[in-house]
Design a protein around this motif. Structure first.
Motif, PDB file in Angstrom:
ATOM      1  N   LEU A   1     -33.700   5.993  21.852  1.00  0.00           N
ATOM      2  CA  LEU A   1     -34.913   6.684  22.296  1.00  0.00           C
ATOM      3  C   LEU A   1     -34.776   7.198  23.724  1.00  0.00           C
ATOM      4  O   LEU A   1     -35.224   8.300  24.053  1.00  0.00           O
ATOM      5  CB  LEU A   1     -36.110   5.750  22.186  1.00  0.00           C
ATOM      6  CG  LEU A   1     -36.510   5.350  20.754  1.00  0.00           C
ATOM      7  CD1 LEU A   1     -37.485   4.185  20.776  1.00  0.00           C
ATOM      8  CD2 LEU A   1     -37.106   6.531  20.003  1.00  0.00           C
ATOM      9  N   ALA A   2     -34.153   6.390  24.597  1.00  0.00           N
ATOM     10  CA  ALA A   2     -33.930   6.841  25.968  1.00  0.00           C
ATOM     11  C   ALA A   2     -33.010   8.051  25.993  1.00  0.00           C
ATOM     12  O   ALA A   2     -33.222   8.997  26.771  1.00  0.00           O
ATOM     13  CB  ALA A   2     -33.345   5.704  26.803  1.00  0.00           C
ATOM     14  N   THR A   3     -32.002   8.047  25.148  1.00  0.00           N
ATOM     15  CA  THR A   3     -31.092   9.206  25.069  1.00  0.00           C
ATOM     16  C   THR A   3     -31.851  10.464  24.677  1.00  0.00           C
ATOM     17  O   THR A   3     -31.686  11.525  25.294  1.00  0.00           O
ATOM     18  CB  THR A   3     -29.967   8.920  24.056  1.00  0.00           C
ATOM     19  OG1 THR A   3     -29.222   7.774  24.474  1.00  0.00           O
ATOM     20  CG2 THR A   3     -29.031  10.111  23.928  1.00  0.00           C
ATOM     21  N   ALA A   4     -32.685  10.356  23.656  1.00  0.00           N
ATOM     22  CA  ALA A   4     -33.458  11.517  23.205  1.00  0.00           C
ATOM     23  C   ALA A   4     -34.399  12.011  24.303  1.00  0.00           C
ATOM     24  O   ALA A   4     -34.538  13.222  24.520  1.00  0.00           O
ATOM     25  CB  ALA A   4     -34.241  11.152  21.943  1.00  0.00           C
ATOM     26  N   PHE A   5     -35.049  11.081  25.005  1.00  0.00           N
ATOM     27  CA  PHE A   5     -35.963  11.473  26.079  1.00  0.00           C
ATOM     28  C   PHE A   5     -35.226  12.214  27.186  1.00  0.00           C
ATOM     29  O   PHE A   5     -35.666  13.277  27.643  1.00  0.00           O
ATOM     30  CB  PHE A   5     -36.666  10.242  26.642  1.00  0.00           C
ATOM     31  CG  PHE A   5     -37.437  10.519  27.907  1.00  0.00           C
ATOM     32  CD1 PHE A   5     -38.597  11.275  27.877  1.00  0.00           C
ATOM     33  CD2 PHE A   5     -36.988  10.041  29.134  1.00  0.00           C
ATOM     34  CE1 PHE A   5     -39.303  11.553  29.055  1.00  0.00           C
ATOM     35  CE2 PHE A   5     -37.690  10.300  30.301  1.00  0.00           C
ATOM     36  CZ  PHE A   5     -38.847  11.061  30.260  1.00  0.00           C
ATOM     37  N   TYR A   6     -34.087  11.678  27.616  1.00  0.00           N
ATOM     38  CA  TYR A   6     -33.374  12.310  28.728  1.00  0.00           C
ATOM     39  C   TYR A   6     -32.670  13.598  28.306  1.00  0.00           C
ATOM     40  O   TYR A   6     -32.454  14.484  29.140  1.00  0.00           O
ATOM     41  CB  TYR A   6     -32.391  11.320  29.350  1.00  0.00           C
ATOM     42  CG  TYR A   6     -33.073  10.198  30.091  1.00  0.00           C
ATOM     43  CD1 TYR A   6     -33.962  10.458  31.136  1.00  0.00           C
ATOM     44  CD2 TYR A   6     -32.865   8.863  29.738  1.00  0.00           C
ATOM     45  CE1 TYR A   6     -34.608   9.435  31.809  1.00  0.00           C
ATOM     46  CE2 TYR A   6     -33.505   7.832  30.409  1.00  0.00           C
ATOM     47  CZ  TYR A   6     -34.377   8.129  31.436  1.00  0.00           C
ATOM     48  OH  TYR A   6     -35.026   7.107  32.104  1.00  0.00           O
ATOM     49  N   LEU A   7     -32.316  13.728  27.026  1.00  0.00           N
ATOM     50  CA  LEU A   7     -31.817  15.019  26.546  1.00  0.00           C
ATOM     51  C   LEU A   7     -32.865  16.105  26.769  1.00  0.00           C
ATOM     52  O   LEU A   7     -32.549  17.216  27.209  1.00  0.00           O
ATOM     53  CB  LEU A   7     -31.457  14.942  25.059  1.00  0.00           C
ATOM     54  CG  LEU A   7     -30.095  14.363  24.699  1.00  0.00           C
ATOM     55  CD1 LEU A   7     -30.015  14.103  23.191  1.00  0.00           C
ATOM     56  CD2 LEU A   7     -28.966  15.311  25.122  1.00  0.00           C
ATOM     57  N   ALA A   8     -34.113  15.775  26.452  1.00  0.00           N
ATOM     58  CA  ALA A   8     -35.198  16.745  26.626  1.00  0.00           C
ATOM     59  C   ALA A   8     -35.609  16.883  28.083  1.00  0.00           C
ATOM     60  O   ALA A   8     -35.762  17.992  28.604  1.00  0.00           O
ATOM     61  CB  ALA A   8     -36.392  16.331  25.767  1.00  0.00           C
ATOM     62  N   GLU A   9     -35.784  15.753  28.765  1.00  0.00           N
ATOM     63  CA  GLU A   9     -36.298  15.756  30.130  1.00  0.00           C
ATOM     64  C   GLU A   9     -35.291  16.334  31.129  1.00  0.00           C
ATOM     65  O   GLU A   9     -35.657  17.139  31.995  1.00  0.00           O
ATOM     66  CB  GLU A   9     -36.650  14.319  30.537  1.00  0.00           C
ATOM     67  CG  GLU A   9     -37.144  14.149  31.959  1.00  0.00           C
ATOM     68  CD  GLU A   9     -38.599  14.522  32.133  1.00  0.00           C
ATOM     69  OE1 GLU A   9     -39.097  14.405  33.276  1.00  0.00           O
ATOM     70  OE2 GLU A   9     -39.260  14.913  31.138  1.00  0.00           O
ATOM     71  N   ASN A  10     -34.033  15.936  31.018  1.00  0.00           N
ATOM     72  CA  ASN A  10     -33.033  16.318  32.017  1.00  0.00           C
ATOM     73  C   ASN A  10     -32.247  17.572  31.647  1.00  0.00           C
ATOM     74  O   ASN A  10     -31.749  18.267  32.538  1.00  0.00           O
ATOM     75  CB  ASN A  10     -32.036  15.181  32.242  1.00  0.00           C
ATOM     76  CG  ASN A  10     -32.674  13.952  32.859  1.00  0.00           C
ATOM     77  OD1 ASN A  10     -33.830  13.989  33.274  1.00  0.00           O
ATOM     78  ND2 ASN A  10     -31.929  12.858  32.916  1.00  0.00           N
ATOM     79  N   HIS A  11     -32.121  17.848  30.339  1.00  0.00           N
ATOM     80  CA  HIS A  11     -31.224  18.917  29.905  1.00  0.00           C
ATOM     81  C   HIS A  11     -31.910  19.991  29.072  1.00  0.00           C
ATOM     82  O   HIS A  11     -31.263  20.960  28.658  1.00  0.00           O
ATOM     83  CB  HIS A  11     -30.048  18.316  29.117  1.00  0.00           C
ATOM     84  CG  HIS A  11     -29.282  17.280  29.884  1.00  0.00           C
ATOM     85  ND1 HIS A  11     -28.357  17.602  30.846  1.00  0.00           N
ATOM     86  CD2 HIS A  11     -29.335  15.922  29.849  1.00  0.00           C
ATOM     87  CE1 HIS A  11     -27.847  16.489  31.372  1.00  0.00           C
ATOM     88  NE2 HIS A  11     -28.436  15.454  30.783  1.00  0.00           N
ATOM     89  N   GLY A  12     -33.196  19.831  28.810  1.00  0.00           N
ATOM     90  CA  GLY A  12     -33.942  20.846  28.067  1.00  0.00           C
ATOM     91  C   GLY A  12     -33.565  20.967  26.611  1.00  0.00           C
ATOM     92  O   GLY A  12     -33.900  21.966  25.967  1.00  0.00           O
ATOM     93  N   ILE A  13     -32.892  19.952  26.065  1.00  0.00           N
ATOM     94  CA  ILE A  13     -32.501  19.968  24.643  1.00  0.00           C
ATOM     95  C   ILE A  13     -33.582  19.229  23.862  1.00  0.00           C
ATOM     96  O   ILE A  13     -33.670  17.992  23.910  1.00  0.00           O
ATOM     97  CB  ILE A  13     -31.122  19.323  24.438  1.00  0.00           C
ATOM     98  CG1 ILE A  13     -30.066  20.064  25.255  1.00  0.00           C
ATOM     99  CG2 ILE A  13     -30.749  19.314  22.953  1.00  0.00           C
ATOM    100  CD1 ILE A  13     -28.704  19.400  25.236  1.00  0.00           C
ATOM    101  N   ARG A  14     -34.410  19.991  23.139  1.00  0.00           N
ATOM    102  CA  ARG A  14     -35.567  19.396  22.476  1.00  0.00           C
ATOM    103  C   ARG A  14     -35.466  19.400  20.949  1.00  0.00           C
ATOM    104  O   ARG A  14     -36.270  18.752  20.275  1.00  0.00           O
ATOM    105  CB  ARG A  14     -36.844  20.127  22.913  1.00  0.00           C
ATOM    106  CG  ARG A  14     -37.186  19.889  24.383  1.00  0.00           C
ATOM    107  CD  ARG A  14     -38.418  20.663  24.815  1.00  0.00           C
ATOM    108  NE  ARG A  14     -38.906  20.205  26.125  1.00  0.00           N
ATOM    109  CZ  ARG A  14     -38.406  20.589  27.284  1.00  0.00           C
ATOM    110  NH1 ARG A  14     -37.417  21.483  27.297  1.00  0.00           N
ATOM    111  NH2 ARG A  14     -38.878  20.116  28.427  1.00  0.00           N
ATOM    112  N   ASN A  15     -34.526  20.138  20.413  1.00  0.00           N
ATOM    113  CA  ASN A  15     -34.331  20.148  18.959  1.00  0.00           C
ATOM    114  C   ASN A  15     -33.473  18.935  18.587  1.00  0.00           C
ATOM    115  O   ASN A  15     -32.293  19.038  18.259  1.00  0.00           O
ATOM    116  CB  ASN A  15     -33.660  21.445  18.520  1.00  0.00           C
ATOM    117  CG  ASN A  15     -33.582  21.572  17.005  1.00  0.00           C
ATOM    118  OD1 ASN A  15     -34.361  20.966  16.269  1.00  0.00           O
ATOM    119  ND2 ASN A  15     -32.618  22.344  16.531  1.00  0.00           N
TER     120      ASN A  15
END
Length: 418
Positions: free
Chosen positions: A45-59
């Motif tokens: 879950l932390a990985t998914a959050f930081y993918l979106a939060e830090n890298h803009g990867i939301r898909n």
């Protein structure tokens, strides 16, 4: 996603608390995603959050075979610390500590992080000298550490056994004041809610049964809810890392063992800190509800079960009473187990793998919960950029081939020895 605040609590109180939104959506899988993270525990879950939060990867999709919080993230003793010795581990866990200190604000969710401090007792002059060496390394890395003599330990934790008949006399201790505990369920819920707020699909009851391939590359997964395509797939499945790795054709230097946790009946406030026993692998803290929460060594056999055996219950109880005779008549309410990835050097693996499109996050041994935010941050960076984050440069698989291991426990080259 609505924002939690004192005002939102007051506003919802006017409606009888009936208008709160779901913390996260009950998502169903789409045909494909840019990234699939397998494992809906803290690290996934932390990985998914930081993918979106830090890298803009939301898909992004997080696939969890059970329910959120049902795995190791909800089956640990909640201890958070950064008192590590070896270069590589020291910096990584201190970065994690700094993320913990701001986590509730970053997630807009109270993870109940309590910096009550951790004390590790020393039971010989040599052990205290070793703790002084560790404390100096911590200080050189900007990490708080204090060495306490016997009288200072007695003043801080007078309920320990300081008698002349103590099984292991206390000579002193190492103390980290910023260490502490957090509510493990709240960590999972907070990351799930924050990731969902960025559009991440959290898909529960969706077990991965295999991998889709295009030549030698991984391009998706087979699940109990059908096939799902992916540009990249990240494994973050705690004690089942070797099982999923084998399905992808990846042989890993990991064994799975049970680690038990215990809680007693509620007591009046007694243990203000996290206390670890330097004479044995035992550690204890007191929960907000009053129960003593403690743990010890692994069960000495390979297993994927989430329960342990009575032999370890006895060993942990013996250590508890040797350190704290005052709890000898306290009743044990329950005990449970988590499934641990154990590596040959007691350090984790976060890296690209030899299989194109597949990335690995596992082998956390005893350090999984405290590493949650830094693990997610660094794994997200590795997935997004295709390059290991500098903080995990030492955590690659190749270290076992080249002999550059990080034997934090100093126990030897066999996973079960850790």
């Amino acid at each position: 996603m609505s924002r939690y605040s004192a005002f939102s609590i007051f506003r919802n109180a006017l409606s009888g608390q009936k208008n709160w939104q779901r913390a996260w959506r009950a998502a169903e899988p789409k045909p494909s995603y840019d990234v699939i993270v397998i494992g809906g525990g803290g690290h996934g879950l932390a990985t998914a959050f930081y993918l979106a939060e830090n890298h803009g990867i939301r898909n992004v999709a997080v696939l969890e075979k059970g329910y959120i919080g049902g795995g190791n993230v909800g089956r640990n003793t909640t201890v958070i610390r950064s008192n590590y010795l070896l270069d590589g581990n020291t910096q990584f866990y201190e970065f994690s500590m700094k993320l913990w200190e701001n986590m509730s604000r970053a997630l807009n969710f109270n993870v109940m992080f309590s910096q009550r401090g951790q004390l590790v007792t020393a039971h010989s002059a040599d052990q205290l000298d070793g703790f002084s060496h560790r404390a100096n390394i911590m200080r050189l890395n900007g990490i708080d550490a204090d060495i306490l003599d016997r009288d200072e330990v007695r003043q801080l934790v007078p309920y320990l056994d300081f008698s002349d008949t103590a099984r292991f006399p206390i000579h002193g201790a190492i103390f980290q004041g910023r260490a502490g505990t957090a509510r493990h369920d709240a960590v999972a819920w907070g990351y799930a809610r924050a990731a969902d707020g960025h559009g991440v699909d959290i898909i529960q009851n969706c077990e991965v049964t295999g991998f889709l391939r295009d030549g030698d590359s991984i391009v998706g997964v087979e699940t109990t809810k059908g096939r799902i395509g992916a540009g990249k797939v990240g494994l973050a499945v705690a004690g089942h890392t070797s099982v999923l790795g084998a399905k992808a054709g990846l042989e890993l230097p990991i064994e799975s063992h049970v680690l038990q946790a215990f809680v007693t009946e509620p007591l009046k406030p007694l243990v203000d800190h996290v206390v670890a026993y330097g004479a044995d692998h035992f550690y204890v803290s007191q929960s907000d509800k009053g129960g003593l929460v403690f743990g010890g060594n692994l069960d000495g056999y390979n297993s994927y079960a989430q329960r342990g055996n009575l032999g370890v219950v006895r060993e942990v109880a013996e250590a508890a009473i040797a350190l704290m005779p005052c709890i000898s008549r306290v009743r044990l309410l329950r005990h449970w187990g988590g499934v641990m990835d154990m590596t040959p050097d007691a350090s984790p693996i976060i890296c690209l793998t030899p299989i194109e499109g597949l990335l690995l996050n596992g082998g956390w041994c005893y350090g999984g919960f405290k590493a949650t935010p830094a693990s997610g941050w660094c794994f997200a960076h590795t997935i997004a950029t295709g390059k290991p984050h500098p903080l995990i440069a030492a955590y690659g698989l190749d270290r076992f081939r080249t002999g550059r291991t990080l034997d934090e426990a100093g126990a030897g080259p066999s996973a079960w020895l850790q």
